[in-house]
Design a protein around this motif. Sequence first.
Motif, mmCIF file in Angstrom:
data_model
loop_
_atom_site.group_PDB
_atom_site.id
_atom_site.type_symbol
_atom_site.label_atom_id
_atom_site.label_comp_id
_atom_site.label_asym_id
_atom_site.label_seq_id
_atom_site.Cartn_x
_atom_site.Cartn_y
_atom_site.Cartn_z
ATOM 1 N N PHE A 1 9.440 -3.722 3.121
ATOM 2 C CA PHE A 1 8.050 -4.158 3.117
ATOM 3 C C PHE A 1 7.198 -3.034 2.550
ATOM 4 O O PHE A 1 7.667 -1.911 2.321
ATOM 5 C CB PHE A 1 7.572 -4.583 4.515
ATOM 6 N N CYS A 2 5.932 -3.326 2.301
ATOM 7 C CA CYS A 2 5.002 -2.366 1.720
ATOM 8 C C CYS A 2 3.935 -2.012 2.747
ATOM 9 O O CYS A 2 3.389 -2.888 3.426
ATOM 10 C CB CYS A 2 4.363 -2.956 0.465
ATOM 11 N N LEU A 3 3.625 -0.717 2.857
ATOM 12 C CA LEU A 3 2.639 -0.214 3.805
ATOM 13 C C LEU A 3 1.554 0.543 3.054
ATOM 14 O O LEU A 3 1.847 1.382 2.202
ATOM 15 C CB LEU A 3 3.316 0.723 4.811
ATOM 16 N N ASN A 4 0.286 0.230 3.368
ATOM 17 C CA ASN A 4 -0.839 1.038 2.898
ATOM 18 C C ASN A 4 -1.163 2.040 4.003
ATOM 19 O O ASN A 4 -1.733 1.673 5.034
ATOM 20 C CB ASN A 4 -2.051 0.162 2.606
ATOM 21 N N PRO A 5 -0.809 3.308 3.831
ATOM 22 C CA PRO A 5 -0.995 4.258 4.926
ATOM 23 C C PRO A 5 -2.454 4.560 5.241
ATOM 24 O O PRO A 5 -2.766 5.004 6.353
ATOM 25 C CB PRO A 5 -0.259 5.515 4.419
ATOM 26 N N GLU A 6 -3.342 4.318 4.293
ATOM 27 C CA GLU A 6 -4.756 4.614 4.541
ATOM 28 C C GLU A 6 -5.415 3.571 5.441
ATOM 29 O O GLU A 6 -6.251 3.901 6.275
ATOM 30 C CB GLU A 6 -5.500 4.706 3.209
ATOM 31 N N THR A 7 -5.058 2.311 5.245
ATOM 32 C CA THR A 7 -5.681 1.234 6.016
ATOM 33 C C THR A 7 -4.822 0.746 7.171
ATOM 34 O O THR A 7 -5.321 0.062 8.068
ATOM 35 C CB THR A 7 -5.983 0.039 5.100
ATOM 36 N N GLY A 8 -3.536 1.071 7.147
ATOM 37 C CA GLY A 8 -2.618 0.551 8.150
ATOM 38 C C GLY A 8 -2.152 -0.862 7.867
ATOM 39 O O GLY A 8 -1.395 -1.433 8.647
ATOM 40 N N GLU A 9 -2.590 -1.444 6.744
ATOM 41 C CA GLU A 9 -2.137 -2.787 6.393
ATOM 42 C C GLU A 9 -0.692 -2.740 5.911
ATOM 43 O O GLU A 9 -0.277 -1.784 5.254
ATOM 44 C CB GLU A 9 -3.015 -3.371 5.286
ATOM 45 N N TYR A 10 0.044 -3.803 6.223
ATOM 46 C CA TYR A 10 1.421 -3.886 5.752
ATOM 47 C C TYR A 10 1.736 -5.329 5.381
ATOM 48 O O TYR A 10 1.251 -6.273 5.980
ATOM 49 C CB TYR A 10 2.414 -3.378 6.796
ATOM 50 N N GLY A 11 2.522 -5.453 4.338
ATOM 51 C CA GLY A 11 2.884 -6.777 3.854
ATOM 52 C C GLY A 11 4.007 -7.381 4.667
ATOM 53 O O GLY A 11 4.620 -6.721 5.515
ATOM 54 N N PRO A 12 4.319 -8.633 4.421
ATOM 55 C CA PRO A 12 5.410 -9.289 5.152
ATOM 56 C C PRO A 12 6.753 -8.658 4.831
ATOM 57 O O PRO A 12 7.009 -8.239 3.702
ATOM 58 C CB PRO A 12 5.344 -10.740 4.664
ATOM 59 N N MET A 13 7.592 -8.578 5.834
ATOM 60 C CA MET A 13 8.936 -8.082 5.654
ATOM 61 C C MET A 13 9.756 -9.124 4.908
ATOM 62 O O MET A 13 9.606 -10.324 5.113
ATOM 63 C CB MET A 13 9.558 -7.779 7.022
ATOM 64 N N LYS A 14 10.626 -8.658 4.015
ATOM 65 C CA LYS A 14 11.514 -9.580 3.309
ATOM 66 C C LYS A 14 12.944 -9.055 3.402
ATOM 67 O O LYS A 14 13.180 -7.843 3.434
ATOM 68 C CB LYS A 14 11.098 -9.733 1.847
ATOM 69 N N MET A 15 13.891 -9.969 3.464
ATOM 70 C CA MET A 15 15.293 -9.580 3.509
ATOM 71 C C MET A 15 15.772 -9.267 2.098
ATOM 72 O O MET A 15 15.423 -9.968 1.146
ATOM 73 C CB MET A 15 16.134 -10.702 4.122
ATOM 74 N N ILE A 16 16.563 -8.195 1.961
ATOM 75 C CA ILE A 16 17.080 -7.826 0.645
ATOM 76 C C ILE A 16 18.604 -7.815 0.595
ATOM 77 O O ILE A 16 19.176 -7.769 -0.497
ATOM 78 C CB ILE A 16 16.523 -6.469 0.181
ATOM 79 N N ALA A 17 19.284 -7.867 1.751
ATOM 80 C CA ALA A 17 20.742 -7.940 1.755
ATOM 81 C C ALA A 17 21.236 -8.336 3.139
ATOM 82 O O ALA A 17 20.599 -8.038 4.153
ATOM 83 C CB ALA A 17 21.370 -6.613 1.335
ATOM 84 N N GLU A 18 22.384 -8.999 3.168
ATOM 85 C CA GLU A 18 23.076 -9.326 4.420
ATOM 86 C C GLU A 18 24.549 -8.960 4.265
ATOM 87 O O GLU A 18 25.012 -8.596 3.176
ATOM 88 C CB GLU A 18 22.917 -10.810 4.751
ATOM 89 N N ARG A 19 25.298 -9.072 5.342
ATOM 90 C CA ARG A 19 26.694 -8.616 5.335
ATOM 91 C C ARG A 19 27.527 -9.306 4.255
ATOM 92 O O ARG A 19 28.384 -8.672 3.616
ATOM 93 C CB ARG A 19 27.319 -8.852 6.726
ATOM 94 N N ARG A 20 27.301 -10.573 4.014
ATOM 95 C CA ARG A 20 28.142 -11.302 3.057
ATOM 96 C C ARG A 20 27.921 -10.837 1.618
ATOM 97 O O ARG A 20 28.703 -11.191 0.728
ATOM 98 C CB ARG A 20 27.897 -12.805 3.164
ATOM 99 N N ASN A 21 26.871 -10.035 1.368
ATOM 100 C CA ASN A 21 26.647 -9.499 0.030
ATOM 101 C C ASN A 21 27.555 -8.312 -0.282
ATOM 102 O O ASN A 21 27.580 -7.834 -1.420
ATOM 103 C CB ASN A 21 25.195 -9.056 -0.140
ATOM 104 N N PHE A 22 28.288 -7.825 0.725
ATOM 105 C CA PHE A 22 29.161 -6.674 0.551
ATOM 106 C C PHE A 22 30.623 -7.106 0.565
ATOM 107 O O PHE A 22 30.957 -8.232 0.911
ATOM 108 C CB PHE A 22 28.884 -5.646 1.655
ATOM 109 N N GLN A 23 31.491 -6.172 0.212
ATOM 110 C CA GLN A 23 32.923 -6.454 0.167
ATOM 111 C C GLN A 23 33.475 -6.659 1.581
ATOM 112 O O GLN A 23 33.010 -6.028 2.531
ATOM 113 C CB GLN A 23 33.662 -5.293 -0.503
ATOM 114 N N PRO A 24 34.478 -7.532 1.734
ATOM 115 C CA PRO A 24 35.123 -7.694 3.041
ATOM 116 C C PRO A 24 35.741 -6.380 3.493
ATOM 117 O O PRO A 24 36.141 -5.538 2.680
ATOM 118 C CB PRO A 24 36.211 -8.743 2.775
ATOM 119 N N GLY A 25 35.823 -6.206 4.829
ATOM 120 C CA GLY A 25 36.402 -4.976 5.343
ATOM 121 C C GLY A 25 36.450 -4.983 6.861
ATOM 122 O O GLY A 25 36.053 -5.966 7.510
ATOM 123 N N PRO A 26 36.897 -3.873 7.443
ATOM 124 C CA PRO A 26 37.044 -3.793 8.897
ATOM 125 C C PRO A 26 35.700 -3.625 9.592
ATOM 126 O O PRO A 26 34.685 -3.335 8.966
ATOM 127 C CB PRO A 26 37.903 -2.544 9.085
#
Length: 315
Positions: A241-266
Amino acid sequence: MLQQKDNTLRTCKELLLEFKKEKIQVNSSKIKFILKQNGKDVYNITAPFFADGKTWIAGRVEARDSEYSRIGFFEESEGEWVETEREALNLQDPFVTRIGGKLVLGGVEVFEDEERPGYLNYRTVFYRGDGILDLSRFAVGPDRMKDIRLCELEDGRILVLTRPQGERGGRGKIGYRFFESLDELDAESLQQATLMEHQFIPEEWGGANELHRISGGNIGVLSHIAGFDTEGNRHYYSTAFCLNPETGEYGPMKMIAERRNFQPGPSKRPDLEDVIFSGGLVRLGGGKAELYCGVSDAEGQKVLIDDPFDEYENR
């Protein structure tokens, strides 16, 4: 335009549904680490960083059946990452940044909980130096607080994101505050951060993982969101997400990756199979970025994704 009211709030399920609708194309790969002593996992890694004239990755080195770990420093060599001969820092979940020209490294220190015999307590500790060979400890965060991240702003101030739990933060919320100097960093001051109230529902939690300066004085926050299912399994997702440190405003959080986007493994345990922990992001230009993550608390991997902060540039 950043907004911070209730419309920023998304649950894990809602973010996942939005993410899947986008049908994002990703390209992932496992990272090969060469350890000084074999038989341990490397996960919850940083993105590559430059120090001492070389490129490094720091990672959590840990036995599969333990929570006691060390931070390993790995130098790139012919497509592999080889652990250097350096005195161990017995910490979890490393993170790095540069402030005032110095390398700043943090990690989570685990120790016996005096108030609850038989349980572990934890806190974030901070080191700084000219490179990885001369790091010295200079600050300690509050007990039971992970995911403290720092960023030097253009005017020299230091933005710090925190993650209190308990009475103020529930299962874990993100807070922010400013410091004039690293010397001001201590447990008491870190407890006084202003909370971002509309990022997580009470049943879920999250935190910041890495901070990026972007256009207009804004800060791109690489983050994560997490929750339990009805069977007690953990589910962690990489977000931004994006944060404006001067005002404290922040945009909506968005997902950019989940487990299935990576290679299988232990996985370290069955309840950690659907876990990725955002480690760091390398912005490549051209709208692309490489995301480095710990995967299922057992491996380090990277994935090529759309740059989550590109939309905020030049606004």
